[in-house]
Design a protein around this motif. Structure first.
Motif, mmCIF file in Angstrom:
data_model
loop_
_atom_site.group_PDB
_atom_site.id
_atom_site.type_symbol
_atom_site.label_atom_id
_atom_site.label_comp_id
_atom_site.label_asym_id
_atom_site.label_seq_id
_atom_site.Cartn_x
_atom_site.Cartn_y
_atom_site.Cartn_z
ATOM 1 N N THR A 50 36.636 50.123 44.952
ATOM 2 C CA THR A 50 35.789 49.134 44.274
ATOM 3 C C THR A 50 36.507 47.799 44.096
ATOM 4 O O THR A 50 35.944 46.877 43.502
ATOM 5 N N ALA A 51 37.730 47.682 44.599
ATOM 6 C CA ALA A 51 38.542 46.484 44.384
ATOM 7 C C ALA A 51 37.917 45.257 45.035
ATOM 8 O O ALA A 51 37.392 45.316 46.144
ATOM 9 N N GLN A 52 37.973 44.165 44.297
ATOM 10 C CA GLN A 52 37.551 42.848 44.774
ATOM 11 C C GLN A 52 38.552 41.845 44.219
ATOM 12 O O GLN A 52 39.002 42.002 43.082
ATOM 13 N N PRO A 53 38.894 40.822 44.957
ATOM 14 C CA PRO A 53 39.917 39.877 44.479
ATOM 15 C C PRO A 53 39.638 39.322 43.076
ATOM 16 O O PRO A 53 40.525 39.283 42.239
ATOM 17 N N LYS A 54 38.415 38.886 42.808
ATOM 18 C CA LYS A 54 38.101 38.318 41.487
ATOM 19 C C LYS A 54 38.186 39.395 40.400
ATOM 20 O O LYS A 54 38.670 39.140 39.301
ATOM 21 N N LEU A 55 37.723 40.590 40.721
ATOM 22 C CA LEU A 55 37.784 41.692 39.761
ATOM 23 C C LEU A 55 39.230 42.095 39.500
ATOM 24 O O LEU A 55 39.601 42.391 38.367
ATOM 25 N N ASP A 56 40.055 42.073 40.545
ATOM 26 C CA ASP A 56 41.478 42.409 40.392
ATOM 27 C C ASP A 56 42.166 41.446 39.426
ATOM 28 O O ASP A 56 42.936 41.860 38.568
#
Length: 126
Positions: A50-56
């Motif tokens: 589920t990783a996304q740069p903004k979420l990370d």
């Protein structure tokens, strides 16, 4: 009446303290012997999918806020509320639980020495 209170206190101690301690001990033993659980890798890979740069970046900030800007202010507000209501036993319980959790957390981290798993390449964004 006195026996009932004592029985209730013992039951609460067993259900709220002893049984979770047994479960934790069993899990800690698994970590000690096997360096992890059988479900570690699948669970971590599912979360990572589920990783996304903004979420990370958001989760990294949230993690860093954790104790100092999260738990500490929440505990201080609760203690102030309890002080106003003069709930001395509740304050004692809360502070004992907070200090106890810090001691247990640090002790277990030092005893188990479990390295974080490296399943993918990470980049520091912060």
């Amino acid at each position: 009446m006195r026996l009932t209170r004592s029985l209730r206190a013992v039951l609460l101690l067993v259900l709220g303290g002893f049984i979770p301690l047994l479960i934790f001990g069993d899990l800690a033993e698994d970590v000690w012997k096997q360096s992890g659980f059988p479900f570690d890798v699948p669970l971590l890979l599912a979360i990572h999918s589920t990783a996304q740069p903004k979420l990370d970046v958001f989760v990294s900030y949230l993690t860093k806020l954790g104790v100092f800007w999260g738990v500490f202010p929440a505990a201080a507000i609760i203690v102030l509320f309890l002080l106003i209501r003069q709930r001395w036993r509740a304050i004692e319980f809360l502070l004992t639980a907070l200090v106890g959790s810090i001691i247990i957390n640090q002790t277990v981290k030092r005893l188990l020495h479990r390295a974080r798993p490296h399943l993918w390449v990470t980049c520091s964004r912060i």
